[in-house]
Design a protein around this motif. Structure first.
Motif, PDB file in Angstrom:
ATOM      1  N   PHE A  85      -0.768  45.585  16.182  1.00  0.00           N
ATOM      2  CA  PHE A  85      -1.337  46.928  16.054  1.00  0.00           C
ATOM      3  C   PHE A  85      -2.384  47.177  17.135  1.00  0.00           C
ATOM      4  CE2 PHE A  85       0.452  46.717  11.776  1.00  0.00           C
ATOM      5  CZ  PHE A  85       0.851  48.035  11.555  1.00  0.00           C
ATOM      6  N   SER A  86      -3.179  46.160  17.405  1.00  0.00           N
ATOM      7  CA  SER A  86      -4.198  46.285  18.451  1.00  0.00           C
ATOM      8  C   SER A  86      -3.558  46.539  19.809  1.00  0.00           C
ATOM      9  CB  SER A  86      -5.045  45.016  18.490  1.00  0.00           C
ATOM     10  OG  SER A  86      -6.016  45.088  19.494  1.00  0.00           O
ATOM     11  N   LYS A  87      -2.404  45.932  20.034  1.00  0.00           N
ATOM     12  CA  LYS A  87      -1.687  46.050  21.308  1.00  0.00           C
ATOM     13  C   LYS A  87      -1.281  47.491  21.606  1.00  0.00           C
ATOM     14  CE  LYS A  87       1.193  42.661  21.825  1.00  0.00           C
ATOM     15  NZ  LYS A  87       2.446  41.866  21.692  1.00  0.00           N
ATOM     16  N   ILE A  88      -1.009  48.273  20.547  1.00  0.00           N
ATOM     17  CA  ILE A  88      -0.589  49.663  20.767  1.00  0.00           C
ATOM     18  C   ILE A  88      -1.795  50.620  20.746  1.00  0.00           C
ATOM     19  CG2 ILE A  88       1.720  49.265  19.844  1.00  0.00           C
ATOM     20  CD1 ILE A  88       0.775  50.834  17.305  1.00  0.00           C
ATOM     21  N   GLY A  89      -3.011  50.060  20.668  1.00  0.00           N
ATOM     22  CA  GLY A  89      -4.209  50.891  20.773  1.00  0.00           C
ATOM     23  C   GLY A  89      -4.920  51.205  19.485  1.00  0.00           C
ATOM     24  N   ALA A  90      -4.411  50.695  18.364  1.00  0.00           N
ATOM     25  CA  ALA A  90      -5.075  50.924  17.079  1.00  0.00           C
ATOM     26  C   ALA A  90      -6.247  49.964  16.918  1.00  0.00           C
ATOM     27  CB  ALA A  90      -4.091  50.732  15.925  1.00  0.00           C
ATOM     28  N   VAL A  91      -7.307  50.437  16.274  1.00  0.00           N
ATOM     29  CA  VAL A  91      -8.384  49.544  15.864  1.00  0.00           C
ATOM     30  C   VAL A  91      -8.030  49.020  14.482  1.00  0.00           C
ATOM     31  CG1 VAL A  91     -10.834  49.286  15.358  1.00  0.00           C
ATOM     32  CG2 VAL A  91     -10.102  50.816  17.184  1.00  0.00           C
ATOM     33  N   VAL A  92      -7.911  47.710  14.371  1.00  0.00           N
ATOM     34  CA  VAL A  92      -7.584  47.068  13.099  1.00  0.00           C
ATOM     35  C   VAL A  92      -8.868  46.774  12.340  1.00  0.00           C
ATOM     36  CG1 VAL A  92      -6.610  45.000  12.016  1.00  0.00           C
ATOM     37  CG2 VAL A  92      -5.454  46.053  13.990  1.00  0.00           C
ATOM     38  N   ILE A  93      -8.918  47.191  11.075  1.00  0.00           N
ATOM     39  CA  ILE A  93     -10.024  46.841  10.187  1.00  0.00           C
ATOM     40  C   ILE A  93      -9.414  45.993   9.082  1.00  0.00           C
ATOM     41  CG2 ILE A  93     -11.863  47.715   8.708  1.00  0.00           C
ATOM     42  CD1 ILE A  93     -11.688  50.349  10.380  1.00  0.00           C
ATOM     43  N   ASP A  94      -9.738  44.708   9.100  1.00  0.00           N
ATOM     44  CA  ASP A  94      -9.003  43.720   8.317  1.00  0.00           C
ATOM     45  C   ASP A  94      -9.807  43.206   7.125  1.00  0.00           C
ATOM     46  OD1 ASP A  94      -6.938  41.893   7.655  1.00  0.00           O
ATOM     47  OD2 ASP A  94      -8.087  40.306   8.626  1.00  0.00           O
ATOM     48  N   ASN A  95      -9.178  43.246   5.947  1.00  0.00           N
ATOM     49  CA  ASN A  95      -9.840  42.795   4.719  1.00  0.00           C
ATOM     50  C   ASN A  95      -9.674  41.312   4.431  1.00  0.00           C
ATOM     51  OD1 ASN A  95     -11.258  44.761   2.854  1.00  0.00           O
ATOM     52  ND2 ASN A  95      -9.487  45.986   3.447  1.00  0.00           N
ATOM     53  N   SER A  96      -8.838  40.627   5.154  1.00  0.00           N
ATOM     54  CA  SER A  96      -8.615  39.208   4.862  1.00  0.00           C
ATOM     55  C   SER A  96      -9.687  38.350   5.531  1.00  0.00           C
ATOM     56  CB  SER A  96      -7.234  38.780   5.357  1.00  0.00           C
ATOM     57  OG  SER A  96      -7.255  38.535   6.760  1.00  0.00           O
ATOM     58  N   SER A  97      -9.601  37.042   5.298  1.00  0.00           N
ATOM     59  CA  SER A  97     -10.557  36.103   5.914  1.00  0.00           C
ATOM     60  C   SER A  97     -10.101  35.645   7.300  1.00  0.00           C
ATOM     61  CB  SER A  97     -10.741  34.881   5.012  1.00  0.00           C
ATOM     62  OG  SER A  97      -9.509  34.191   4.857  1.00  0.00           O
ATOM     63  N   ALA A  98      -8.962  36.175   7.770  1.00  0.00           N
ATOM     64  CA  ALA A  98      -8.329  35.652   8.984  1.00  0.00           C
ATOM     65  C   ALA A  98      -9.222  35.712  10.218  1.00  0.00           C
ATOM     66  CB  ALA A  98      -7.025  36.405   9.245  1.00  0.00           C
ATOM     67  N   TRP A  99      -9.985  36.786  10.379  1.00  0.00           N
ATOM     68  CA  TRP A  99     -10.715  37.016  11.621  1.00  0.00           C
ATOM     69  C   TRP A  99     -12.234  36.967  11.460  1.00  0.00           C
ATOM     70  CZ3 TRP A  99      -7.493  37.112  15.677  1.00  0.00           C
ATOM     71  CH2 TRP A  99      -6.153  37.459  15.429  1.00  0.00           C
ATOM     72  N   ARG A 100     -12.714  36.753  10.245  1.00  0.00           N
ATOM     73  CA  ARG A 100     -14.151  36.931   9.975  1.00  0.00           C
ATOM     74  C   ARG A 100     -15.060  36.053  10.814  1.00  0.00           C
ATOM     75  NH1 ARG A 100     -13.371  36.887   3.493  1.00  0.00           N
ATOM     76  NH2 ARG A 100     -12.505  38.991   3.250  1.00  0.00           N
ATOM     77  N   MET A 101     -14.675  34.817  11.015  1.00  0.00           N
ATOM     78  CA  MET A 101     -15.562  33.903  11.730  1.00  0.00           C
ATOM     79  C   MET A 101     -15.185  33.731  13.191  1.00  0.00           C
ATOM     80  SD  MET A 101     -17.676  33.618   9.444  1.00  0.00           S
ATOM     81  CE  MET A 101     -18.791  32.715  10.506  1.00  0.00           C
ATOM     82  N   ASP A 102     -14.244  34.534  13.662  1.00  0.00           N
ATOM     83  CA  ASP A 102     -13.908  34.539  15.088  1.00  0.00           C
ATOM     84  C   ASP A 102     -15.092  35.142  15.851  1.00  0.00           C
ATOM     85  OD1 ASP A 102     -12.935  35.311  17.681  1.00  0.00           O
ATOM     86  OD2 ASP A 102     -10.888  35.234  16.910  1.00  0.00           O
ATOM     87  N   ARG A 213     -24.762  34.330   7.381  1.00  0.00           N
ATOM     88  CA  ARG A 213     -25.430  34.014   8.652  1.00  0.00           C
ATOM     89  C   ARG A 213     -24.948  34.927   9.777  1.00  0.00           C
ATOM     90  NH1 ARG A 213     -24.367  27.617   7.675  1.00  0.00           N
ATOM     91  NH2 ARG A 213     -26.286  27.124   6.512  1.00  0.00           N
ATOM     92  N   LYS A 214     -23.638  35.167   9.832  1.00  0.00           N
ATOM     93  CA  LYS A 214     -23.089  35.972  10.929  1.00  0.00           C
ATOM     94  C   LYS A 214     -23.523  37.431  10.816  1.00  0.00           C
ATOM     95  CE  LYS A 214     -18.803  37.238  13.327  1.00  0.00           C
ATOM     96  NZ  LYS A 214     -17.351  36.998  13.488  1.00  0.00           N
ATOM     97  N   ILE A 215     -23.438  38.007   9.636  1.00  0.00           N
ATOM     98  CA  ILE A 215     -23.775  39.426   9.464  1.00  0.00           C
ATOM     99  C   ILE A 215     -25.253  39.675   9.729  1.00  0.00           C
ATOM    100  CG2 ILE A 215     -23.910  41.326   7.805  1.00  0.00           C
ATOM    101  CD1 ILE A 215     -21.419  39.960   6.429  1.00  0.00           C
ATOM    102  N   LEU A 216     -26.103  38.790   9.220  1.00  0.00           N
ATOM    103  CA  LEU A 216     -27.539  38.963   9.402  1.00  0.00           C
ATOM    104  C   LEU A 216     -28.025  38.493  10.771  1.00  0.00           C
ATOM    105  CD1 LEU A 216     -28.861  37.843   5.884  1.00  0.00           C
ATOM    106  CD2 LEU A 216     -28.524  40.179   6.721  1.00  0.00           C
ATOM    107  N   GLY A 217     -27.152  37.815  11.516  1.00  0.00           N
ATOM    108  CA  GLY A 217     -27.545  37.298  12.825  1.00  0.00           C
ATOM    109  C   GLY A 217     -28.554  36.168  12.721  1.00  0.00           C
ATOM    110  N   LEU A 218     -28.434  35.352  11.668  1.00  0.00           N
ATOM    111  CA  LEU A 218     -29.372  34.247  11.419  1.00  0.00           C
ATOM    112  C   LEU A 218     -28.574  32.955  11.311  1.00  0.00           C
ATOM    113  CD1 LEU A 218     -31.539  36.007   8.667  1.00  0.00           C
ATOM    114  CD2 LEU A 218     -32.132  35.740  11.087  1.00  0.00           C
ATOM    115  N   LYS A 219     -28.204  32.385  12.450  1.00  0.00           N
ATOM    116  CA  LYS A 219     -27.278  31.252  12.449  1.00  0.00           C
ATOM    117  C   LYS A 219     -27.860  29.998  11.806  1.00  0.00           C
ATOM    118  CE  LYS A 219     -28.326  29.996  17.286  1.00  0.00           C
ATOM    119  NZ  LYS A 219     -29.000  28.735  17.044  1.00  0.00           N
TER     120      LYS A 219
END
Length: 328
Positions: A85-102, A213-219
């Motif tokens: 989907f990203s390849k065709i120009g869509a912004v993906v908003i993903d509810n799974s855990s797949a990309w959260r810590m990338d 930690r990631k959301i608050l920026g406090l690693k």
């Protein structure tokens, strides 16, 4: 007007996304609904019009003109198809855990870190539902007092585990054996959400630790968690214990949270006013109460938080992220 895809449209969260898109008058030009092969061809209604479900496949993606793809179809599906989907120009908003810590993918709660959407590379991750409901409250407290340590204890509804988990609760109340959970959930509490890891924590617990930690920026923030499944149909509850860097007055904390975006202060012990799952269900806001000093340590604070895990904990948060992108 925008072209929008909902991936996993037939699931609980997918249907809630459609409901919220309608409620909030999201400006949709063309809508495309995706699900698994077994759901392909079925129809869902949106704003008085029926839409046929498309199978989630490269062939059904590559010829589309899309602005947004709101995903709620599981981690494997997200890993495979979000890049398509990203390849065709869509912004993906993903509810799974797949990309959260990338590290290349923003993890966003709109009331907390909306500015992070600026550095997306086609994918934005929605945090775990139990993480989302703590974030606006922790962010407000961190900004004013600083955070030393966070201790989560969660009481999570069966709706967070899908339709089979809801059936386990409903059937268990009739005396039937569980099919989703390893033990009966009716009349029981299971201190086990997602798989166990080598360190003794469950994956759900580590999600909360790392995402906070990631959301608050406090690693380096000290965070620990125990997550439990309880026999409640909808809305998660959390006991949150905080150690702050600077001292505080309870009245100042109450005033701070009273004025925090997305949060409803629901705290009046004299009148037995405190958040419950039933109170939070169907509501956009996160409810916080039972606010009191923890006398067992310096600068300690106790909170009780409830929120609708399907609504704010998933669908609404995703739609709010899309709304931020439109504004920017």
């Amino acid at each position: 007007m925008y072209n929008v895809a909902v991936v996993g449209a037939t699931g609980n969260v997918g249907r809630k996304i459609l409901e919220i898109l309608d409620e909030r008058n999201f400006p949709i030009k063309n809508l495309y609904l995706y699900a698994s092969k077994k759901s392909a061809g079925k129809e869902l209604e949106f704003r008085g019009k029926k839409y046929a479900i498309l199978e989630t496949s490269v062939e059904n993606i590559e010829n589309k003109d899309l602005d947004f793809a709101l995903f709620s179809a599981g981690g494997d599906t997200s890993l495979k198809f979000a890049p398509e989907f990203s390849k065709i120009g869509a912004v993906v908003i993903d509810n799974s855990s797949a990309w959260r810590m990338d590290p290349k993918v923003p993890l966003v709660v709109p009331e907390v870190n909306p500015e992070d959407v600026k550095w997306h590379n086609g994918i934005i991750a929605n945090p775990n539902c139990s993480t989302i409901q703590a974030m606006p409250i922790l962010k407000a407290i961190e900004d004013k007092y600083g955070l030393e340590r966070v201790v989560y204890s969660t009481y999570q509804a069966v709706s967070g585990a899908g339709a089979a988990a809801i059936s386990d609760l409903e059937n268990g109340l009739k005396g039937e054996e569980p099919k989703k959970f390893p033990y009966p959930i009716a009349g029981n509490v299971l201190p086990h959400i997602d798989v166990f890891l080598d360190n003794g924590y469950t994956k759900e617990e580590m999600k909360m630790i790392e995402e906070t930690r990631k959301i608050l920026g406090l690693k380096d923030l000290r965070v620990t968690a125990t997550t439990a499944r309880v026999p409640v149909l909808n809305s998660h509850s959390e006991s949150v214990n905080l150690e702050l860097k600077n001292d505080f007055e309870i009245n100042d904390i109450l005033e701070l949270l009273k004025n925090t975006e997305g949060v409803t202060l629901y705290d009046d012990k004299d009148n037995l006013i405190y958040p419950t799952p039933l109170k939070a269900s169907g509501e956009d806001n996160i409810f916080v109460g039972r606010i009191r000093r923890d006398f067992s340590l310096d600068k300690g604070l106790n909170l009780w938080i409830c929120a609708d895990n399907i609504r704010k904990g998933a669908a609404l948060n995703a739609v709010q992220i899309a709304e931020i992108l439109i504004k920017k």
